[in-house]
Design an enzyme around this catalytic site. Structure first.
Site, mmCIF file in Angstrom:
data_model
loop_
_atom_site.group_PDB
_atom_site.id
_atom_site.type_symbol
_atom_site.label_atom_id
_atom_site.label_comp_id
_atom_site.label_asym_id
_atom_site.label_seq_id
_atom_site.Cartn_x
_atom_site.Cartn_y
_atom_site.Cartn_z
ATOM 1 N N TYR A 16 0.861 -1.240 -0.016
ATOM 2 C CA TYR A 16 -0.055 0.261 -0.132
ATOM 3 C C TYR A 16 0.614 1.340 -0.168
ATOM 4 O O TYR A 16 0.659 2.048 0.885
ATOM 5 C CB TYR A 16 -0.917 -0.105 1.083
ATOM 6 C CG TYR A 16 -1.857 -1.196 1.180
ATOM 7 C CD1 TYR A 16 -2.828 -1.314 0.480
ATOM 8 C CD2 TYR A 16 -1.643 -2.078 2.201
ATOM 9 C CE1 TYR A 16 -3.670 -2.610 0.539
ATOM 10 C CE2 TYR A 16 -2.203 -3.369 2.246
ATOM 11 C CZ TYR A 16 -3.331 -3.312 1.451
ATOM 12 O OH TYR A 16 -4.028 -4.724 1.472
ATOM 13 N N TYR A 143 -12.526 -7.394 6.299
ATOM 14 C CA TYR A 143 -11.129 -7.629 5.554
ATOM 15 C C TYR A 143 -11.043 -8.858 5.256
ATOM 16 O O TYR A 143 -10.853 -9.663 6.040
ATOM 17 C CB TYR A 143 -10.152 -6.846 5.916
ATOM 18 C CG TYR A 143 -8.587 -6.911 5.070
ATOM 19 C CD1 TYR A 143 -8.694 -6.096 3.961
ATOM 20 C CD2 TYR A 143 -7.872 -7.809 5.543
ATOM 21 C CE1 TYR A 143 -7.501 -6.178 3.098
ATOM 22 C CE2 TYR A 143 -6.822 -7.949 4.628
ATOM 23 C CZ TYR A 143 -6.738 -7.292 3.365
ATOM 24 O OH TYR A 143 -5.358 -7.169 2.746
ATOM 25 N N ASP A 244 -13.233 -16.385 8.751
ATOM 26 C CA ASP A 244 -11.896 -16.135 8.098
ATOM 27 C C ASP A 244 -11.040 -15.701 9.625
ATOM 28 O O ASP A 244 -11.286 -14.980 10.149
ATOM 29 C CB ASP A 244 -12.031 -14.668 7.477
ATOM 30 C CG ASP A 244 -10.739 -14.494 6.856
ATOM 31 O OD1 ASP A 244 -9.582 -14.832 7.388
ATOM 32 O OD2 ASP A 244 -10.428 -13.513 6.015
HETATM 33 C C1 LIG Z 1 -8.627 -11.598 8.147
HETATM 34 C C2 LIG Z 1 -7.874 -11.733 7.184
HETATM 35 N N1 LIG Z 1 -8.342 -12.309 6.090
HETATM 36 C C3 LIG Z 1 -7.229 -12.410 4.970
HETATM 37 C C4 LIG Z 1 -6.213 -11.717 5.104
HETATM 38 C C5 LIG Z 1 -5.129 -11.851 3.745
HETATM 39 O O1 LIG Z 1 -3.982 -12.726 4.048
HETATM 40 P P1 LIG Z 1 -2.566 -12.539 3.369
HETATM 41 O O2 LIG Z 1 -2.076 -11.179 3.615
HETATM 42 O O3 LIG Z 1 -1.761 -13.685 3.980
HETATM 43 O O4 LIG Z 1 -3.158 -12.795 1.888
HETATM 44 C C6 LIG Z 1 -5.791 -11.026 6.200
HETATM 45 C C7 LIG Z 1 -4.528 -10.263 6.058
HETATM 46 O O5 LIG Z 1 -4.495 -9.397 6.731
HETATM 47 C C8 LIG Z 1 -6.721 -11.007 7.275
HETATM 48 O O6 LIG Z 1 -6.431 -10.136 8.190
#
Ligand SMILES: Cc1ncc(COP(=O)(O)O)c(C=O)c1O
Length: 423
Positions: A16, A143, A244
């Site tokens: 970013y 996210y 997630d």
């Molecule tokens: C809740 C969540 N899902 C997915 C991701 C994406 O993971 P990566 O950065 O390993 O692709 C993140 C990364 O910050 C996250 O916090």
């Protein structure tokens, strides 16, 4: 050893950042336990665990040994038609420690990819049942990563993903759960998402959310009853639930997995980040026998995903060592101690006029400011105070390695107070 920061800023893209006006970067030459050493000789106490990942800090003897040992056997071998013990051992451990019922394991390369895999599993499940569905429902301020499927279920408002909106699948968004973790439960908090489900259930493949802790979307902790309610809603309308746990997994919230706060099992779970103790990129998507079997007996007959570095033995071996280490230290007590200390040491920030809110859960401490921070300025102040803390937006937050010492954690909190009061 000095690092060529000029070349870095001219040629290397960082997360970013702009290529023409990049945020300053600090050169790091080594890292040990909870200390990052810069090329200037400065030593910084790590408050970030390299974004939720390095549970035991850096240069961890057991993880080094696992990597070296595996390196001498094979660094990588394709997973199509071949298998190996590190992948099998890791799958056994993941099945064992994740919420019950999640017995089928897909090894993915990163968190975002594991989310793509989860979304594809849900779509393929309905396809296999001859009831194709094409939308996902999620909650605002979530996210889930930076790949296209993951971006589509990440809150478009405020996230940089907004600019791709013409290219992203259109998903359904329910309000952020209004009842915070520490507030009294109010079941009306589920009304709007219940209504969205009632209106759209024919086409919703799954609800996807971060259980209890919304990370990059605002570091917000919501009430476990909300998650329980979502599980019940999914059961009532036969929707799949994808949790997630990429940020929350492996003890960070005080539970091994945040789903445990609500005593629920999702139908699909994504884990990543801390899975290798922060050593290298690896993630996993686990699902139930029912979903895996349905997909496998459907028209496609196979699950349509298979990256080149799937099940990388080096990453699997380190992940096994990391999970073993986690389970062998008293991680729960360590996280509890960090939680207590964060609560007491961050409390003075509440009295600062610049501060909107202070919240702590497990080994996560958050100070939300009233105004957005200038990352470059604030980052420099933190470095001058001898700590590594990287804020974003209005948030100053830390999630230190579980092995952090009391004095180090106190220094992190004092630095936060100092910077917050000067902002
Ligand atoms: C809740 C969540 N899902 C997915 C991701 C994406 O993971 P990566 O950065 O390993 O692709 C993140 C990364 O910050 C996250 O916090």
């Amino acid at each position: 050893m000095s690092i060529d920061l000029q070349f870095d800023s001219n040629h290397l893209w960082h997360p970013y950042t702009s290529m023409t006006k990049p945020l300053p970067c600090y050169g790091v030459v080594s890292a040990n336990k909870c200390i990052l050493e810069l090329d200037t000789g400065e030593q910084l106490i790590d408050g970030m665990s390299s974004w939720w990942a390095c549970l035991f800090g850096y240069n961890v003897p057991e993880l080094n040994a696992a990597a070296k040992n595996q390196l001498d056997k094979m660094a990588h071998v394709m997973f199509g038609g071949l298998t190996h013990q590190p992948a099998i051992d890791l799958a056994k451990k993941l099945v064992e420690i994740t919420p019950k019922g999640l017995d089928k394991v897909f090894l993915a390369d990163s968190g975002s990819v594991s989310v793509e895999v989860a979304l594809k599993m849900a779509l393929q499940y309905w396809h296999a049942l001859d009831k194709p569905k094409s939308q996902f429902l999620t909650i605002r301020n979530g996210y889930h990563g930076d790949t296209f499927g993951a971006m589509s279920v990440t809150d478009p408002e405020g996230s940089k993903h907004e600019l791709y909106h013409n290219f992203l699948a259109k998903q359904l968004f329910a309000p952020q759960p209004a009842v915070a973790f520490s507030q009294d439960w109010d079941k009306s908090c589920l009304d709007e998402i219940t209504r969205i489900v009632a209106d759209n259930k024919q086409n919703i493949a799954a609800i996807i959310l971060e259980p209890i802790v919304q990370g990059a979307g605002g570091m917000y902790f919501y009430h476990p009853q909300y998650l329980k309610g979502i599980r019940a809603l999914c059961d009532k309308h036969q929707l799949l639930l994808i949790a997630d746990e990429i940020a929350t997994g492996f003890g960070r919230t005080g539970k091994l997995f945040a789903c445990e706060f609500a005593d629920i099992s999702p139908d699909i779970i994504c884990v990543g980040k801390a899975i290798t103790g922060g050593y290298m990129s690896l993630a996993a998507t686990l699902t139930t026998d029912k979903i895996a079997n349905t997909i496998s007996q459907g028209k496609a007959g196979v699950f349509m995903h298979g990256p080149t570095f799937m099940g990388n033995p080096l990453a699997c071996a380190v992940a096994c060592a990391s999970i073993d280490k986690l389970l062998s230290i008293d991680w729960s007590d360590k996280v509890k101690n960090i939680e207590q200390l964060l609560n007491s040491c961050l409390a003075p920030c509440r009295d600062l006029p610049q501060v909107q809110d202070v919240r702590v859960l497990g080994a996560i401490g958050v100070v939300e400011m009233k105004e957005s921070l200038d990352v470059a300025i604030v980052q420099k102040q933190f470095v001058e105070l001898g700590v590594w803390i990287r804020p974003f937006g209005k948030l100053i937050y830390i999630m230190p390695p579980y092995v952090i010492e009391k004095e180090q954690l106190q220094r992190l909190c004092t630095a936060i107070y100092t910077v917050a009061s000067a902002s």
